[in-house]
Design a protein around this motif. Structure first.
Motif, PDB file in Angstrom:
ATOM      1  N   PHE A 165      29.021 -32.936  27.842  1.00 18.39           N
ATOM      2  CA  PHE A 165      28.571 -31.665  27.148  1.00 18.39           C
ATOM      3  C   PHE A 165      29.460 -30.889  27.578  1.00 18.39           C
ATOM      4  CE2 PHE A 165      24.191 -32.969  27.471  1.00 18.39           C
ATOM      5  CZ  PHE A 165      23.661 -32.430  26.812  1.00 18.39           C
ATOM      6  N   GLN A 166      29.675 -29.436  27.261  1.00 15.19           N
ATOM      7  CA  GLN A 166      31.264 -28.522  27.129  1.00 15.19           C
ATOM      8  C   GLN A 166      31.322 -28.834  28.633  1.00 15.19           C
ATOM      9  OE1 GLN A 166      31.659 -25.222  24.535  1.00 15.19           O
ATOM     10  NE2 GLN A 166      33.411 -24.572  25.741  1.00 15.19           N
ATOM     11  N   ASP A 167      29.885 -27.407  28.796  1.00 17.67           N
ATOM     12  CA  ASP A 167      29.961 -27.163  30.279  1.00 17.67           C
ATOM     13  C   ASP A 167      29.745 -27.752  31.278  1.00 17.67           C
ATOM     14  OD1 ASP A 167      30.104 -25.622  32.345  1.00 17.67           O
ATOM     15  OD2 ASP A 167      28.095 -24.133  31.898  1.00 17.67           O
ATOM     16  N   CYS A 227      30.803 -35.841  22.086  1.00 17.48           N
ATOM     17  CA  CYS A 227      31.629 -35.067  23.146  1.00 17.48           C
ATOM     18  C   CYS A 227      31.791 -33.790  22.502  1.00 17.48           C
ATOM     19  CB  CYS A 227      33.258 -35.875  23.413  1.00 17.48           C
ATOM     20  SG  CYS A 227      33.113 -37.689  23.754  1.00 17.48           S
ATOM     21  N   ASP A 228      30.905 -32.709  23.125  1.00 18.59           N
ATOM     22  CA  ASP A 228      30.491 -31.747  22.625  1.00 18.59           C
ATOM     23  C   ASP A 228      32.025 -30.500  23.313  1.00 18.59           C
ATOM     24  OD1 ASP A 228      30.670 -29.182  21.330  1.00 18.59           O
ATOM     25  OD2 ASP A 228      28.166 -28.777  21.871  1.00 18.59           O
ATOM     26  N   GLU A 229      32.989 -30.724  22.691  1.00 17.95           N
ATOM     27  CA  GLU A 229      33.805 -30.126  23.232  1.00 17.95           C
ATOM     28  C   GLU A 229      34.132 -30.059  25.723  1.00 17.95           C
ATOM     29  OE1 GLU A 229      35.489 -26.454  22.394  1.00 17.95           O
ATOM     30  OE2 GLU A 229      33.641 -26.092  20.645  1.00 17.95           O
ATOM     31  N   PRO A 230      34.525 -31.849  25.501  1.00 18.34           N
ATOM     32  CA  PRO A 230      34.717 -31.928  26.891  1.00 18.34           C
ATOM     33  C   PRO A 230      35.115 -31.631  27.427  1.00 18.34           C
ATOM     34  CG  PRO A 230      35.123 -34.005  25.241  1.00 18.34           C
ATOM     35  CD  PRO A 230      34.719 -32.548  24.077  1.00 18.34           C
ATOM     36  N   LYS A 238      29.544 -26.685  15.137  1.00 22.13           N
ATOM     37  CA  LYS A 238      29.930 -28.007  16.315  1.00 22.13           C
ATOM     38  C   LYS A 238      28.473 -28.181  16.319  1.00 22.13           C
ATOM     39  CE  LYS A 238      34.048 -26.939  17.772  1.00 22.13           C
ATOM     40  NZ  LYS A 238      33.661 -24.663  17.173  1.00 22.13           N
ATOM     41  N   SER A 239      28.200 -27.989  18.010  1.00 25.41           N
ATOM     42  CA  SER A 239      27.513 -27.709  18.938  1.00 25.41           C
ATOM     43  C   SER A 239      26.219 -28.547  18.244  1.00 25.41           C
ATOM     44  CB  SER A 239      27.212 -26.711  19.739  1.00 25.41           C
ATOM     45  OG  SER A 239      28.809 -26.899  20.735  1.00 25.41           O
ATOM     46  N   THR A 240      26.032 -27.350  16.911  1.00 19.02           N
ATOM     47  CA  THR A 240      24.463 -27.790  16.585  1.00 19.02           C
ATOM     48  C   THR A 240      24.664 -29.076  16.111  1.00 19.02           C
ATOM     49  OG1 THR A 240      24.429 -25.277  16.146  1.00 19.02           O
ATOM     50  CG2 THR A 240      22.945 -27.026  15.134  1.00 19.02           C
TER      51      THR A 240
HETATM   52 MG    MG Z   1      29.962 -25.029  20.766  1.00 20.87          MG
END
Ligand code: MG
Ligand code: ADP
Lengths: 370, 321
Positions: free
Chosen positions: A114-116, A194-197, A70-72
Motif C-alpha cells: 500500500f501507499q501509506d 504495488c499501489d504507489e509504494p 489506479k487504486s481502485t
Molecule cells: Mg491511489
C-alpha cells in the motif's frame, strides 16, 4: 518460435497464458444518499472498462493523475472490491466471482503493497506478528517457526530481525514500507500489486525501495503491477507502461516505446512535466500545461474523456469514444485510444483545441484575424 | 494481544548499525499501552487516586481483618454497648471507632464489608457493560448496512427505556439480589459503549491495515478482534475507568431505594438510606458511609481523567522529553 503447423496451438496458448488478464473491468461506486426510491443515484465511474494483460515475471507500470482510478483497479485485482462487471483472470482462473472461501488459496498468490506506510500497518501490533500474519491466517508454520520465518523475512528486506518486537511507530517511513513488503512476500506470492509504494517516501529512500523490489523480483520470480502518479518512477521499474485517465487506459506500450513514440496527447503532457534527463535538450522541450482540472468522474465527458483538456481535440472527439487499438502502424503491443494520435516529432504546444474559445486561439482554423 | 502493563525494556549494547541512534538499540518495542502508562505514571493526581483505589480494594479484600481488630461482625447487633439507653446509635468511641447504626452494628466493619459489594458490582457490571458494548459496536461498525441499522435501533431503544422503572419492575418480580443488580446495570449501560466503539470502527474499517488483512485472506472475526479491537481499546479503557464510579453510584442508588441487596447485607447505599432518619441525632451514621462512597467515586473519577489524558495524543510530546 514460429510454428508452421496450426495443430499444437492449444498447449502453446496455455504456455503463453499471461499471469493476469483483465477484461473490461468496471468498478462504479454509488455515492450520496441511498434512498430506496431514488432511482438514479450518482455513480463514480472509478474504473470504466479496463482490459490488459500482465505476463509472468514482468513489471507493468500504471500511471495517471490522482483520482483516475489506479487504486481502485489495484483493489479490483486483489479482489478487495467486487467488480461491477468484467473479469479478472489470474493464473488461468477467473477470480472475479470466486466466493470468499474459494478466494482464500488465490490470496496466497496475489499480494498488495500500500501507499501509506503509516496506515497499512496496525499501530497496536508488533512488527513480528504483523509480518507473521500471513502464516497465522493460512495456518502454516507453528508459532515458533513463524517467529523465525518472520525474522528471515525481515532480514531479507533489510530490517534488523532483532526489532521483531517493536511497534510500527518506532520505524521510519522507508522501514515501514519494508515491513509491508516483508508481509507481502511471506506467502511467496506470484503477483504483487504495488499501489504507489514509494510515493510517500523521500527521494533517496525511494531508490532504496525500488532497488529492493527489483532484487526481490529477480530472486523470487515475482510479477509486479506497479502503480504511481509519477512517470519517472514508473519508467525506472516497468517493462511496459499503461497510462490511465478517468478510469480508462488511454495508451499502453513497452517503456522505451512509450517515451520515444508517444502517441496520446495525455501521455505527452505527463511526459512534458518530467525533468529532462539530458540538460542540453531541456530547453527545446515543450511544456504542456493541461487546461482545467480532472473532470468529475460521476459525469465523465462524452466521447474521449480527455477532450475537454486535450490541446489538439477535434469536434468529433466529443462525439464518440476512441477504441484502444494500435495507431499509425504501431505494433499490437502499443495500443492508443486516440482519434488524432501524435506523429513522431509533432509539437503539441502548437496544437489548438477546437473546443477552446475563439479569442484564445493564437492561430486557428477560423483565420478571421488579419 | 498486548497487555496494558509496562513490558521490560531490554538494552542491547554494541549490536547497532552505524546509522542508528542510541534509541535504535532498544530491541524491545514500546507498545502504545506502555507509552500511555508512562504518561499516566507522571500524573500525580492519577497516581494518588490509584493509591486510594488500591487501598479500597485492600479494605474490601481484607474486610475480615476489621472484624478481628474490633471483634465485631458486620451483622452483629450490640444492643447493650452499641445502643444508647434511649436505643439510639452511639457516637464513635474506643470500641466502635466510627460509631454504630440504629441496630447497634459497627459502622466501620460494615463499611469495610460494604466496599466488597460496591467494588464487586462496580467491576462486574462494568465488565459486562463494556463486553456487550464492544461486541455490538464492533459488529455494527464493521459490517455496516443492515446489521448496523438493526443494532443502531436497538441502541436507541435501550437508551430510551426508563432505567429506574425497569429496575423497580424487575426487582418486584425477582426480589432484590446481587445478580439482578448487576444484570440491570449491565444491560442498560452498554448502549453508550456500543455507540463510541461503532464510531471508531467506522473509520478504522477504511484503514489500509484492515485492507491488508483482508487481502491476506483473514476472516471477519479475525479482522474484528485482532486488527480492529486493539485500536478501539484506548477510548474503551477511558470510558470504562469513568464508568466504574457511575456504576458504583447506581448500585448505591438502587440499594438506597431498597432495590439493591436485601438486608442485612452491609452495603453503602443501604447504610445511607438506613441513616436518613437519624441525620440530626447521629451524624456519623450517614457521614461515614457517605464519605466512603464519595471518596471511592472521586478516586475512580480522577483516575479516569488521568487515563483519558494519558491516551490523549496531544500529551504525546510529554514523554519525548
Ligand atoms: Mg491511489
Ligand atoms: N470507496 C469509494 N467510494 C466512492 N468513491 C470512491 C471510492 N474509492 C475511490 N472513489 C473515487 O474513485 C475515483 C478513483 O479513485 P482512486 O482509485 O483512489 O484513484 P487513484 O488511486 O488513481 O488516485 C476517485 O474519484 C475517488 O473519489
Amino acid at each position: 518460435m514460429t510454428t508452421t503447423s496450426p495443430a499444437p496451438a492449444a498447449p502453446r496458448a496455455a504456455q503463453e497464458e499471461p499471469l493476469l488478464r483483465l477484461t473490461d473491468v468496471r468498478k462504479y461506486f454509488p455515492v450520496g444518499s441511498s434512498r430506496l426510491w431514488e432511482r438514479d443515484r450518482a455513480v463514480v465511474h472509478a474504473v470504466d472498462g479496463v482490459s490488459l494483460t500482465v505476463a509472468r515475471g514482468e513489471t507493468l507500470g500504471l500511471v495517471g493523475e490522482t483520482g483516475c482510478g489506479k487504486s481502485t483497479l489495484a483493489r479490483c485485482i486483489a479482489r478487495l472490491y467486487d467488480l461491477t462487471s468484467g473479469e479478472v483472470w489470474f493464473d488461468g482462473q477467473d477470480i472475479s466471482r470466486l466466493s470468499r472461501r474459494r478466494m482464500r488459496p488465490v490470496r496466497r498468490d496475489v499480494q498488495m503493497i500500500f501507499q501509506d506506510p503509516y496506515g497499512s500497518l496496525n499501530p497496536h501490533r508488533r512488527v513480528g506478528s504483523i509480518i507473521g500474519d500471513p502464516f497465522a491466517i493460512h495456518g502454516i508454520e507453528s508459532r515458533r517457526s513463524r517467529r523465525q520465518a518472520a525474522q528471515e523475512l525481515m532480514e531479507r528486506v533489510g530490517l534488523n530481525p532483532e526489532h521483531y518486537n517493536r511497534f510500527p511507530a518506532e520505524f521510519s517511513g522507508g522501514q515501514r514500507q519494508r515491513i509491508g513488503l516483508a508481509r507481502a512476500l511471506a506467502l511467496r506470492p506470484k503477483l504483487i500489486v504495488c499501489d504507489e509504494p514509494v510515493s510517500a517516501l523521500d527521494v533517496s529512500i525511494q531508490a532504496q525501495i525500488i532497488n529492493l523490489l527489483a532484487d526481490l523480483q529477480q530472486e523470487f520470480g515475482l510479477t509486479y503491477v506497479f502503480i504511481s502518479h509519477d512517470l519517472s518512477v514508473v519508467r525506472h521499474v516497468s517493462d511496459r507502461i499503461a497510462v490511465m485517465y478517468l478510469g480508462k487506459i488511454v495508451e499502453l506500450a513497452p517503456t522505451d516505446e512509450l517515451f520515444e513514440l508517444t502517441r496520446h496527447p495525455y501521455t505527452r503532457s505527463l511526459l512534458s512535466a518530467l525533468p529532462a534527463p539530458d540538460p542540453d535538450t531541456a530547453d527545446s522541450r515543450e511544456r504542456i500545461v493541461l487546461a482545467g482540472d480532472v473532470p468529475n468522474p460521476t459525469r465523465p465527458p462524452s466521447g474521449c474523456r480527455f477532450h475537454p483538456r486535450c490541446p489538439k481535440a477535434h469536434l468529433d472527439c466529443a462525439a464518440s469514444e476512441p477504441p484502444l487499438l494500435p495507431v499509425l502502424g504501431d505494433g499490437a503491443e502499443h495500443p492508443t485510444a486516440c482519434f488524432y494520435p501524435l506523429e513522431p516529432g509533432e509539437d503539441l504546444s502548437l496544437a489548438v483545441s477546437e473546443f477552446a474559445p475563439a479569442a484564445e486561439r493564437p492561430r486557428g482554423g477560423t483565420g478571421d484575424t488579419p | 494481544m498486548t497487555a496494558p502493563q509496562p513490558s521490560p525494556t531490554v538494552h542491547v549494547v554494541g549490536a547497532s548499525d552505524a546509522e542508528e541512534s542510541p534509541d535504535e538499540r532498544r530491541i524491545q518495542g514500546r507498545s502504545p499501552w506502555v507509552l500511555a502508562w508512562g504518561r499516566l505514571r507522571r500524573d500525580r493526581i492519577a497516581m494518588i487516586s490509584l493509591g486510594v483505589i488500591v487501598l479500597i480494594v485492600l479494605i474490601a479484600i481484607f474486610a475480615p481483618v476489621f472484624t478481628l481488630l474490633t471483634g465485631h461482625g458486620p451483622n452483629d447487633q450490640y444492643r447493650l454497648t452499641g445502643l444508647s439507653p434511649q436505643g439510639l446509635p452511639v457516637a464513635p468511641n474506643h470500641e466502635f471507632w466510627l460509631g454504630t447504626d440504629d441496630l447497634g452494628r459497627d459502622i466501620l466493619v460494615r463499611i469495610a464489608y460494604g466496599a466488597r459489594i460496591s467494588l464487586l458490582v462496580g467491576i462486574v457490571a462494568t465488565v459486562i457493560t463494556v463486553a456487550i458494548g464492544v461486541v455490538v459496536g464492533i459488529a455494527a461498525g464493521y459490517f455496516g448496512g443492515v446489521v448496523d441499522t438493526l443494532l443502531a435501533r436497538l441502541v436507541d431503544v435501550v437508551l430510551s427505556v426508563p432505567f429506574l422503572l425497569v429496575a423497580i419492575a424487575l426487582v418486584s418480580i425477582t426480589g432484590p439480589s446481587l445478580t439482578v443488580v448487576i444484570l440491570v446495570i449491565g444491560l442498560f449501560s452498554w448502549a453508550s459503549v456500543a455507540r463510541i466503539v461503532r464510531g471508531q470502527v467506522l473509520s478504522l474499517r477504511e484503514r489500509e491495515f484492515v485492507e491488508a488483512a483482508r487481502s491476506l485472506g483473514a476472516s471477519d472475526t479475525r479482522i474484528m478482534f485482532v486488527d480492529v479491537l486493539p485500536n478501539v481499546l484506548a477510548p474503551v479503557i477511558v470510558y470504562t475507568s469513568l464508568l466504574v464510579p457511575v456504576v458504583i453510584l447506581t448500585e448505591a442508588t438502587l440499594s438506597f431505594l431498597s432495590l439493591g441487596l436485601p438486608p442485612p447485607t452491609a452495603d453503602w447505599g443501604g447504610m445511607i438510606s438506613e441513616a436518613v432518619p437519624y441525620y440530626q441525632t447521629s451524624w456519623w451514621f450517614v457521614i461515614f458511609p457517605g464519605a466512603a462512597l464519595l471518596i471511592t467515586t472521586l478516586a475512580f473519577n480522577l483516575f479516569g481523567d488521568g487515563v483519558r489524558d494519558a491516551f490523549d495524543p496531544r500529551s504525546e510530546r510529554l514523554l519525548q522529553q
